[in-house]
Write an enzyme that holds these catalytic residues in place. Structure first.
Site, short mmCIF file in Angstrom:
data_model
loop_
_atom_site.label_atom_id
_atom_site.label_comp_id
_atom_site.label_asym_id
_atom_site.label_seq_id
_atom_site.Cartn_x
_atom_site.Cartn_y
_atom_site.Cartn_z
N SER A 113 0.79 -1.23 0.00
CA SER A 113 0.00 0.00 0.00
C SER A 113 0.82 1.28 0.00
O SER A 113 1.58 1.53 -0.92
CB SER A 113 -0.97 -0.03 1.18
OG SER A 113 -1.90 1.00 1.07
N HIS A 114 0.71 2.07 1.07
CA HIS A 114 1.36 3.38 1.11
C HIS A 114 2.83 3.27 1.51
O HIS A 114 3.53 4.27 1.55
CB HIS A 114 0.64 4.28 2.10
CG HIS A 114 0.58 3.68 3.48
ND1 HIS A 114 -0.24 2.62 3.78
CD2 HIS A 114 1.25 3.95 4.61
CE1 HIS A 114 -0.06 2.28 5.05
NE2 HIS A 114 0.85 3.07 5.57
N ASP A 278 -2.79 6.32 -3.35
CA ASP A 278 -1.60 5.65 -2.79
C ASP A 278 -1.11 4.49 -3.64
O ASP A 278 -1.59 4.27 -4.75
CB ASP A 278 -1.89 5.19 -1.35
CG ASP A 278 -2.84 4.01 -1.30
OD1 ASP A 278 -3.66 3.88 -2.22
OD2 ASP A 278 -2.75 3.20 -0.35
N ASP A 280 -1.52 1.29 -3.79
CA ASP A 280 -2.45 0.28 -4.34
C ASP A 280 -3.81 0.87 -4.70
O ASP A 280 -4.75 0.12 -4.98
CB ASP A 280 -2.60 -0.88 -3.36
CG ASP A 280 -3.18 -0.47 -2.02
OD1 ASP A 280 -2.98 0.69 -1.63
OD2 ASP A 280 -3.84 -1.30 -1.37
N ASP A 282 -6.19 2.52 -3.01
CA ASP A 282 -7.39 2.53 -2.15
C ASP A 282 -7.50 3.81 -1.31
O ASP A 282 -8.52 4.05 -0.69
CB ASP A 282 -7.49 1.27 -1.28
CG ASP A 282 -6.28 1.02 -0.42
OD1 ASP A 282 -5.32 1.83 -0.49
OD2 ASP A 282 -6.27 0.02 0.32
N ARG A 283 -6.44 4.63 -1.29
CA ARG A 283 -6.52 5.86 -0.51
C ARG A 283 -6.76 7.07 -1.42
O ARG A 283 -6.47 7.02 -2.61
CB ARG A 283 -5.22 6.11 0.26
CG ARG A 283 -4.94 5.06 1.30
CD ARG A 283 -3.75 5.46 2.14
NE ARG A 283 -3.54 4.46 3.18
CZ ARG A 283 -2.96 4.69 4.34
NH1 ARG A 283 -2.49 5.90 4.60
NH2 ARG A 283 -2.82 3.74 5.22
N LYS A 377 -11.61 0.13 0.54
CA LYS A 377 -11.67 1.56 0.33
C LYS A 377 -11.23 1.84 -1.10
O LYS A 377 -10.57 1.00 -1.73
CB LYS A 377 -10.83 2.31 1.35
CG LYS A 377 -9.38 1.91 1.47
CD LYS A 377 -8.76 2.66 2.65
CE LYS A 377 -7.27 2.40 2.76
NZ LYS A 377 -6.98 1.24 3.63
C1 VG1 Z 1 -3.09 2.15 8.46
C2 VG1 Z 1 -4.26 3.08 8.69
C3 VG1 Z 1 -5.56 2.31 8.58
C4 VG1 Z 1 -5.62 1.62 7.21
C5 VG1 Z 1 -4.38 0.75 7.02
C6 VG1 Z 1 -4.32 0.14 5.65
O1 VG1 Z 1 -3.07 1.16 9.45
O2 VG1 Z 1 -4.17 3.71 9.93
O3 VG1 Z 1 -6.65 3.18 8.75
O4 VG1 Z 1 -6.76 0.82 7.11
O5 VG1 Z 1 -3.21 1.54 7.19
O6 VG1 Z 1 -4.32 1.11 4.65
P1 VG1 Z 1 -2.13 1.23 10.75
O7 VG1 Z 1 -2.39 -0.04 11.51
O8 VG1 Z 1 -0.74 1.38 10.26
O9 VG1 Z 1 -2.56 2.45 11.48
V1 VG1 Z 1 -3.54 0.81 3.18
O10 VG1 Z 1 -3.97 1.98 2.14
O11 VG1 Z 1 -1.94 0.85 3.75
O12 VG1 Z 1 -3.96 -0.76 2.78
CO CO Z 2 -3.56 1.43 0.28
#
Ligand code: VG1
Ligand code: CO
Length: 544
Positions: A113-114, A278, A280, A282-283, A377
């Site tokens: 992801s990010h 981001d 992948d 979804d953000r 998302k």
């Molecule tokens: C973070 C965010 C959470 C989100 C998750 C996955 O998790 O706070 O809200 O659902 O990333 O997003 P954490 O446990 O690091 O706070 V993504 O776009 O990285 O799949």
């Molecule tokens: Co993501």
């Protein structure tokens, strides 16, 4: 077909976090590390023989190699059909859509992801179930248990698959279908939003826009939808070519990491609308000329205006937000008499609520929002929602936001992240906070009297499952809150997240800078958790 059964030994660190297993690429490259995890996924599933598996990823470094390994293992384990995005690419929301649309058994999504990508950065893998959403905790718990006892894995002796040519091939009796990663998703978006209206607004010059794909997966999606279908000027989508290392940056759409977009949107001649997504897809980050919309406000504004969007014109059934997300959406739900749910962090907790139609729209403070159209998302969905909204209201983003605040008041909000903190120190901070909880209610510091203090535990209203230890909440009599929790997506040490919010009804005070408006709460947060004192740091690494 020859199936090889390879002996392996278990790794003890394959516990999925907030969203799948995320580790450094070098960890995934250890002998059998990926294979162990994939076989453990299959060992945790029942009844998939002959059924369909969707496979795709965000294109980061190691994506292609991982997909070849997974294809061979899926064939050897008895799947009947594999649907794979061309080039091994599928955005997370697109993968969710494909699973639902083609009634697959489930899907494997490869993404961190990010988190940054590249040989020295992060890789990730997660399993999504038949509703298209991330597997619930009971599955990830069983999966983790399987990773600890795995002794062998199965793989088919077949040649590498050509991932780049569209079409269907038979491999050892299994149908392998390489599909266009964008087409089904673009069609879904056209069903939800008023593309004709958005197109007219763009053609008439009422909407000008910039979209920063951050060299990640949404480049091809945004080019196709925003430029080709909706007619945005070529170049509106920038950083549009997905790169294995995202050009060396963090593909995280916030003001810190999407600074190129931020400069444009706060500069002279800023376009009407700006957004970023981001790694992948979804953000989303939503901006207007000279304004940044917090994700919590964006969620509330979408809920309040859902009826202006064709797919939600008949109204929405309810809303949900993750616990640390601001209470802005609660105020909308209250006014519209809609049910509102507070869930733990992570999209997997929205799945049951969406399936049971208890909610239609949901979101998180971490730049994520979505609806019942998929079970993830969805970054571009949020972008199109805002474009549709601007086209309908014929107002600039700043006016839409200010009007919303006038009606509902403003929940001034921010999050402070302390990254790569020593794990023992981070756990010590949480333990220290737990120790404070009982003594806090009734205590007063300036304008802030503690009303409640607890560690969040969630009982799923649909299946009754309980998730405990989901973050420390301190609520004040004036509606303000401080929340503390440790990240479940980081790959180095621990990340402490501090979430701060204060409610401001007075319209004359709505234009304050969040850091200034929250200064007292920020000081109180430090007094409670002592992160600066315990780590020797003097500021958070990232403020969003
Ligand atoms: C973070 C965010 C959470 C989100 C998750 C996955 O998790 O706070 O809200 O659902 O990333 O997003 P954490 O446990 O690091 O706070 V993504 O776009 O990285 O799949
Ligand atoms: Co993501």
């Amino acid at each position: 077909m020859t199936i090889t059964i390879t002996k392996t030994t278990a790794y003890d660190d394959q516990k999925p976090g907030t969203s799948g297993l995320r580790k450094k690429v070098s960890v995934f490259q250890q002998p059998n590390y990926l294979q162990n995890f994939v076989q453990s996924i299959f060992n945790s599933l029942d009844g998939f023989q002959g059924d369909t598996l969707v496979i795709g990823g965000d294109g980061r470094y190691f994506n292609r190699q991982a997909i070849q390994i997974i294809i061979k293992m899926a064939i050897a384990n008895g799947f009947g059909k594999l649907i794979i995005g061309q080039g091994g690419l599928l955005s997370t929301p697109a993968a969710s859509n494909i699973i639902r649309k083609y009634k697959a058994f489930g899907g494997i999504v490869l993404s961190a992801s990010h988190n940054p990508g590249g040989p020295d950065e992060d890789f990730g893998i997660k399993y999504n179930v038949g509703n298209g959403g991330p597997a619930p905790e009971k599955f990830t718990d069983a999966l983790y248990a399987n990773t600890k006892v795995i002794a062998e894995y199965r793989s088919a002796e077949v040649a590498d698959i050509d991932l780049d040519t569209l079409g269907e091939q038979q491999i050892a009796g299994v149908k392998v279908s390489i599909i266009d990663p964008v087409a089904d998703y673009a069609a879904l978006m056209a069903d939800i939003f008023d593309f004709e209206l958005i197109k007219q607004s763009i053609a008439a010059g009422l909407i000008t826009l910039k979209f920063d794909a951050m060299h990640a997966i949404t480049g091809p999606y945004a080019k196709k939808i925003l430029e080709e279908e909706l007619g945005a000027t070529p170049g509106s989508v920038f950083n549009a070519v997905p790169l294995e290392d995202f050009g060396g940056g963090h593909p995280d759409p916030n003001l810190a990491h999407a600074h190129e977009l931020a400069e444009i949107m706060f500069g002279a001649d800023a376009p009407v609308f700006g957004a970023a997504s981001d790694g992948d897809g979804d953000r989303n980050m939503i901006m207007g000329a000279n304004i940044f919309v917090t994700p919590s406000d964006s969620l509330a504004i979408m809920a309040a205006n859902a009826k202006l969007i064709p797919a939600y014109a008949k109204g929405i059934s309810g809303v949900a937000r993750s616990m640390p997300t601001s209470q802005a959406v609660d105020r909308v739900a209250d006014k519209l008499s809609l049910p509102c749910y507070e869930t733990p962090t992570g999209w997997k907790f929205f799945g049951n609520l969406l399936d049971a139609d208890k909610i239609t729209i949901c979101g998180e403070e971490s730049f994520g929002s979505g609806s019942n159209h998929v079970r993830e998302k969805d970054g571009l969905w949020a972008v199109l929602f805002w474009l549709n909204l601007i086209a309908r209201k014929r107002q600039p983003v700043a006016d839409i936001v200010r009007e919303h605040w006038q009606t509902y008041g403003r929940d001034i909000y921010c999050r402070h992240d302390y990254e790569a903190v020593d794990s023992d120190i981070a756990n010590g901070i949480l333990d220290h906070l737990r120790g404070l909880l009982n003594g806090l209610p009734g205590k007063t510091w300036g304008d802030y009297t503690v009303k409640c203090a607890d560690e969040f535990s969630y009982t799923d209203p649909v299946d009754g499952s309980v998730s405990s230890a989901q973050g420390i909440r301190i609520g004040f009599a004036n509606g303000s809150r401080i929340v503390f929790r440790l990240s479940g997506t980081g790959t180095v040490g621990a990340t402490l997240r501090i979430y701060l919010e204060r409610y401001e009804r007075d319209v004359a005070k709505h234009d304050q800078d969040a850091q200034e408006a929250l200064a007292d709460l920020i000081a109180l947060a430090e007094q409670f958790c002592e992160v600066k004192r315990r780590t020797g740091r003097n500021a958070p690494d990232v403020i969003t």
